[in-house]
Design a protein around this motif. Sequence first.
Motif, PDB file in Angstrom:
ATOM      1  N   HIS A 129      33.034  29.937  18.386  1.00 23.49           N
ATOM      2  CA  HIS A 129      34.247  30.560  17.948  1.00 23.49           C
ATOM      3  C   HIS A 129      35.207  30.652  19.157  1.00 23.49           C
ATOM      4  O   HIS A 129      35.608  31.532  19.561  1.00 23.49           O
ATOM      5  CB  HIS A 129      33.818  32.096  17.465  1.00 23.49           C
ATOM      6  N   PRO A 130      35.579  29.525  19.349  1.00 27.72           N
ATOM      7  CA  PRO A 130      36.496  29.459  20.459  1.00 27.72           C
ATOM      8  C   PRO A 130      37.968  30.196  20.329  1.00 27.72           C
ATOM      9  O   PRO A 130      38.461  30.024  19.202  1.00 27.72           O
ATOM     10  CB  PRO A 130      36.811  27.736  20.480  1.00 27.72           C
ATOM     11  N   GLY A 131      38.135  30.717  21.459  1.00 32.85           N
ATOM     12  CA  GLY A 131      39.321  31.610  21.200  1.00 32.85           C
ATOM     13  C   GLY A 131      39.351  32.890  20.741  1.00 32.85           C
ATOM     14  O   GLY A 131      40.241  33.875  20.516  1.00 32.85           O
ATOM     15  N   LYS A 132      38.043  33.439  20.451  1.00 34.00           N
ATOM     16  CA  LYS A 132      37.889  34.574  19.642  1.00 34.00           C
ATOM     17  C   LYS A 132      37.213  35.814  20.394  1.00 34.00           C
ATOM     18  O   LYS A 132      36.862  36.676  20.143  1.00 34.00           O
ATOM     19  CB  LYS A 132      36.772  34.409  18.441  1.00 34.00           C
ATOM     20  N   THR A 133      37.055  35.369  21.899  1.00 38.26           N
ATOM     21  CA  THR A 133      36.443  36.485  22.662  1.00 38.26           C
ATOM     22  C   THR A 133      37.314  36.372  23.860  1.00 38.26           C
ATOM     23  O   THR A 133      38.147  35.662  24.278  1.00 38.26           O
ATOM     24  CB  THR A 133      35.013  35.862  23.581  1.00 38.26           C
ATOM     25  N   ILE A 134      37.365  37.734  24.461  1.00 35.07           N
ATOM     26  CA  ILE A 134      38.267  38.218  25.498  1.00 35.07           C
ATOM     27  C   ILE A 134      37.231  38.888  26.570  1.00 35.07           C
ATOM     28  O   ILE A 134      36.486  39.814  26.401  1.00 35.07           O
ATOM     29  CB  ILE A 134      39.331  39.206  25.285  1.00 35.07           C
ATOM     30  N   TYR A 135      37.372  38.372  27.964  1.00 33.43           N
ATOM     31  CA  TYR A 135      36.753  38.999  28.879  1.00 33.43           C
ATOM     32  C   TYR A 135      37.389  39.962  29.541  1.00 33.43           C
ATOM     33  O   TYR A 135      38.631  39.612  29.985  1.00 33.43           O
ATOM     34  CB  TYR A 135      36.212  37.866  30.038  1.00 33.43           C
ATOM     35  N   ILE A 136      36.944  41.272  29.755  1.00 38.33           N
ATOM     36  CA  ILE A 136      37.579  42.296  30.272  1.00 38.33           C
ATOM     37  C   ILE A 136      37.042  42.638  31.750  1.00 38.33           C
ATOM     38  O   ILE A 136      35.924  42.896  32.032  1.00 38.33           O
ATOM     39  CB  ILE A 136      37.837  43.255  29.432  1.00 38.33           C
ATOM     40  N   SER A 137      38.027  42.770  32.832  1.00 34.94           N
ATOM     41  CA  SER A 137      37.299  43.262  33.957  1.00 34.94           C
ATOM     42  C   SER A 137      38.541  44.260  34.460  1.00 34.94           C
ATOM     43  O   SER A 137      39.534  44.067  34.650  1.00 34.94           O
ATOM     44  CB  SER A 137      37.275  42.084  35.182  1.00 34.94           C
ATOM     45  N   PRO A 138      37.920  45.411  34.584  1.00 36.76           N
ATOM     46  CA  PRO A 138      38.693  46.202  35.612  1.00 36.76           C
ATOM     47  C   PRO A 138      38.602  46.608  36.957  1.00 36.76           C
ATOM     48  O   PRO A 138      39.264  47.235  37.933  1.00 36.76           O
ATOM     49  CB  PRO A 138      38.135  47.745  34.997  1.00 36.76           C
ATOM     50  N   VAL A 139      37.665  45.333  37.529  1.00 38.25           N
ATOM     51  CA  VAL A 139      37.862  45.143  39.003  1.00 38.25           C
ATOM     52  C   VAL A 139      38.232  43.725  39.383  1.00 38.25           C
ATOM     53  O   VAL A 139      38.237  42.946  38.542  1.00 38.25           O
ATOM     54  CB  VAL A 139      36.245  45.443  39.556  1.00 38.25           C
ATOM     55  N   PRO A 140      38.991  43.668  40.704  1.00 34.42           N
ATOM     56  CA  PRO A 140      39.425  42.418  41.036  1.00 34.42           C
ATOM     57  C   PRO A 140      38.272  41.501  41.814  1.00 34.42           C
ATOM     58  O   PRO A 140      37.184  41.817  41.719  1.00 34.42           O
ATOM     59  CB  PRO A 140      40.420  42.625  42.120  1.00 34.42           C
ATOM     60  N   TYR A 141      38.745  40.210  41.955  1.00 33.41           N
ATOM     61  CA  TYR A 141      37.895  39.314  42.744  1.00 33.41           C
ATOM     62  C   TYR A 141      36.511  38.997  42.087  1.00 33.41           C
ATOM     63  O   TYR A 141      35.568  38.859  42.854  1.00 33.41           O
ATOM     64  CB  TYR A 141      37.658  39.978  44.204  1.00 33.41           C
ATOM     65  N   LEU A 142      36.749  38.784  40.750  1.00 30.62           N
ATOM     66  CA  LEU A 142      35.425  38.203  40.218  1.00 30.62           C
ATOM     67  C   LEU A 142      35.695  36.718  39.851  1.00 30.62           C
ATOM     68  O   LEU A 142      34.829  35.911  39.401  1.00 30.62           O
ATOM     69  CB  LEU A 142      34.993  38.814  38.686  1.00 30.62           C
ATOM     70  N   HIS A 143      36.991  36.161  39.912  1.00 33.82           N
ATOM     71  CA  HIS A 143      37.284  34.696  40.045  1.00 33.82           C
ATOM     72  C   HIS A 143      37.965  34.772  41.348  1.00 33.82           C
ATOM     73  O   HIS A 143      38.567  35.483  41.921  1.00 33.82           O
ATOM     74  CB  HIS A 143      38.193  34.466  38.667  1.00 33.82           C
ATOM     75  N   TYR A 144      37.996  33.200  41.575  1.00 36.24           N
ATOM     76  CA  TYR A 144      38.349  33.022  42.772  1.00 36.24           C
ATOM     77  C   TYR A 144      39.822  33.452  43.491  1.00 36.24           C
ATOM     78  O   TYR A 144      40.745  33.266  42.556  1.00 36.24           O
ATOM     79  CB  TYR A 144      38.280  31.417  43.037  1.00 36.24           C
ATOM     80  N   VAL A 145      39.975  34.006  44.562  1.00 31.62           N
ATOM     81  CA  VAL A 145      41.017  34.495  45.123  1.00 31.62           C
ATOM     82  C   VAL A 145      40.994  33.941  46.761  1.00 31.62           C
ATOM     83  O   VAL A 145      40.072  34.439  47.268  1.00 31.62           O
ATOM     84  CB  VAL A 145      41.302  35.996  45.077  1.00 31.62           C
ATOM     85  N   LYS A 146      42.090  33.376  47.072  1.00 32.99           N
ATOM     86  CA  LYS A 146      42.152  32.873  48.483  1.00 32.99           C
ATOM     87  C   LYS A 146      41.907  34.078  49.386  1.00 32.99           C
ATOM     88  O   LYS A 146      42.784  35.118  48.975  1.00 32.99           O
ATOM     89  CB  LYS A 146      43.439  32.271  48.872  1.00 32.99           C
ATOM     90  N   GLY A 147      41.345  34.068  50.240  1.00 34.50           N
ATOM     91  CA  GLY A 147      41.172  35.102  51.506  1.00 34.50           C
ATOM     92  C   GLY A 147      40.382  36.406  51.197  1.00 34.50           C
ATOM     93  O   GLY A 147      40.116  37.246  51.804  1.00 34.50           O
ATOM     94  N   HIS A 148      39.518  36.082  49.960  1.00 31.14           N
ATOM     95  CA  HIS A 148      38.529  37.261  49.503  1.00 31.14           C
ATOM     96  C   HIS A 148      37.304  36.511  49.009  1.00 31.14           C
ATOM     97  O   HIS A 148      37.291  35.590  48.468  1.00 31.14           O
ATOM     98  CB  HIS A 148      39.084  37.917  48.732  1.00 31.14           C
ATOM     99  N   THR A 149      36.168  37.037  49.473  1.00 34.01           N
ATOM    100  CA  THR A 149      34.979  36.867  48.799  1.00 34.01           C
ATOM    101  C   THR A 149      34.846  37.451  47.266  1.00 34.01           C
ATOM    102  O   THR A 149      35.763  38.283  46.920  1.00 34.01           O
ATOM    103  CB  THR A 149      33.750  37.245  49.391  1.00 34.01           C
ATOM    104  N   HIS A 150      33.835  37.052  46.570  1.00 29.86           N
ATOM    105  CA  HIS A 150      33.615  37.631  45.423  1.00 29.86           C
ATOM    106  C   HIS A 150      33.411  39.119  45.419  1.00 29.86           C
ATOM    107  O   HIS A 150      32.833  39.662  46.377  1.00 29.86           O
ATOM    108  CB  HIS A 150      32.334  37.236  44.709  1.00 29.86           C
ATOM    109  N   THR A 151      33.698  39.944  44.383  1.00 33.86           N
ATOM    110  CA  THR A 151      33.845  41.422  44.782  1.00 33.86           C
ATOM    111  C   THR A 151      32.307  41.962  45.198  1.00 33.86           C
ATOM    112  O   THR A 151      32.028  42.964  45.844  1.00 33.86           O
ATOM    113  CB  THR A 151      34.216  42.285  43.610  1.00 33.86           C
ATOM    114  N   ALA A 152      31.262  41.109  44.663  1.00 34.93           N
ATOM    115  CA  ALA A 152      29.842  41.895  45.103  1.00 34.93           C
ATOM    116  C   ALA A 152      29.785  41.606  46.591  1.00 34.93           C
ATOM    117  O   ALA A 152      28.853  42.487  47.151  1.00 34.93           O
ATOM    118  CB  ALA A 152      29.044  40.913  44.440  1.00 34.93           C
ATOM    119  N   PHE A 153      30.572  40.812  47.394  1.00 39.49           N
ATOM    120  CA  PHE A 153      30.440  40.772  48.872  1.00 39.49           C
ATOM    121  C   PHE A 153      31.306  41.384  49.800  1.00 39.49           C
ATOM    122  O   PHE A 153      31.052  41.706  50.655  1.00 39.49           O
ATOM    123  CB  PHE A 153      30.406  39.206  49.165  1.00 39.49           C
TER     124      PHE A 153
END
Length: 416
Positions: A129-153
Amino acid sequence: MNILLISIGTRGDMEPFLAIGQSMKEKGHAVTCLFPEQFRNLVEESGFAFESLGSAFMKMLESDLGKFALGGGGSQFKKIGAFIKLAKIQRENNKAMVQKQFDTIARIKPDRVIHNGKALYPVIWELEHPGKTIYISPVPYLHYVKGHTHTAFHSNYGEFLNKLTYKLADWGTTKAIMDVVKQLGIAGVSKKQIKNAMQRHKIFYTVSPQLFKRPEYWSNNMKVLGYHERNKTTNWQPDASLLAFLEQHTKIIFISFGSMTNPKPVEKTAIILDILKRNNIPAILNTSSGGLVSPSTYDTDLFHFVSHIPYDWIFKRMYAVIHHGGSGTTHMGLKNGCASLIIPHVIDQFVWNEIIHEKGLGPKGIKINKISTKNLEPLILDVYNNKNYRENALLVAEEMAKEYILNDELYNRLIE
């Protein structure tokens, strides 16, 4: 449309989805929430259909082992051991919750599935069902951001190691989803397909750009939509004692650990009350999940305890907020111009602690298991007496008041 919201976690993980549900219901869509059993009343009071993920997940978090791992004392070695034990328990919980996700989606046949990162089956469903799901995150840094680790670290190790933390997180998620594929007996699904689905599906961060700006190098399917909060005061009224306390004081601190628990709530509460008492600082303390407790005797002129109170009602009447650092509480405090002091317990709360401090919205807090009169008192005095924090928070509040992006943006992406 028939919209299914799936969220796994604590109360703070449910709130962004309830806000989305409220928006979608107002647009005329049918909304069903697939949440842990403990949030049934919350969902039904909000006027949505409820489907249960069972109660085991929340019971695990509320167990003595969960309390120790998420907010207890002890050495780091012992805490790691507690997390390992929790992970073993959670593996079985995950199997049951995955089956419920699969069964519910098959039964109600949603047009769209909106989910958080702990809900794994929707990534597989996205393949057909392509395009039929949306991933919601209320916290930052779950996807790559320069200068930051993943939020778990929650750190910065330099670009090479920073990128590695995101790859490790993606590897872990991919492995977990492939385990789901095996559990459900789904044929013909490869790791490559799962990785592509994770990169391709719509990813919305319900985070204020005042606190986390969207990187320009992100792909077009990734958005930072701003903070959105539902109205929670509909069926709630303040009692006379609370109103009298608010009338008595003009500069009050609100203290809450939200859904977080710890094995020594009496001790933690005593430390906080002692500091406040000696410095004549009035406070309202929220005991909702047991991280703080109301003692048998206390100065009722200086302190007021509550067990349930809508933040959107009380925060606008507060000067500052001391809290655990959940995404919703962090945003709500700033939306109402409150100076903030975070006492982080787990994971993303350390990230919010850094953000609050870096932006001059409050002092840098200390871990829940590290608080003592000696190291907490100067922080409380700082957040209460440093006018810059309050002034900066009021400026952020002005900008956050303009954030009405989520309603229209999410709606437009839903109907694409």
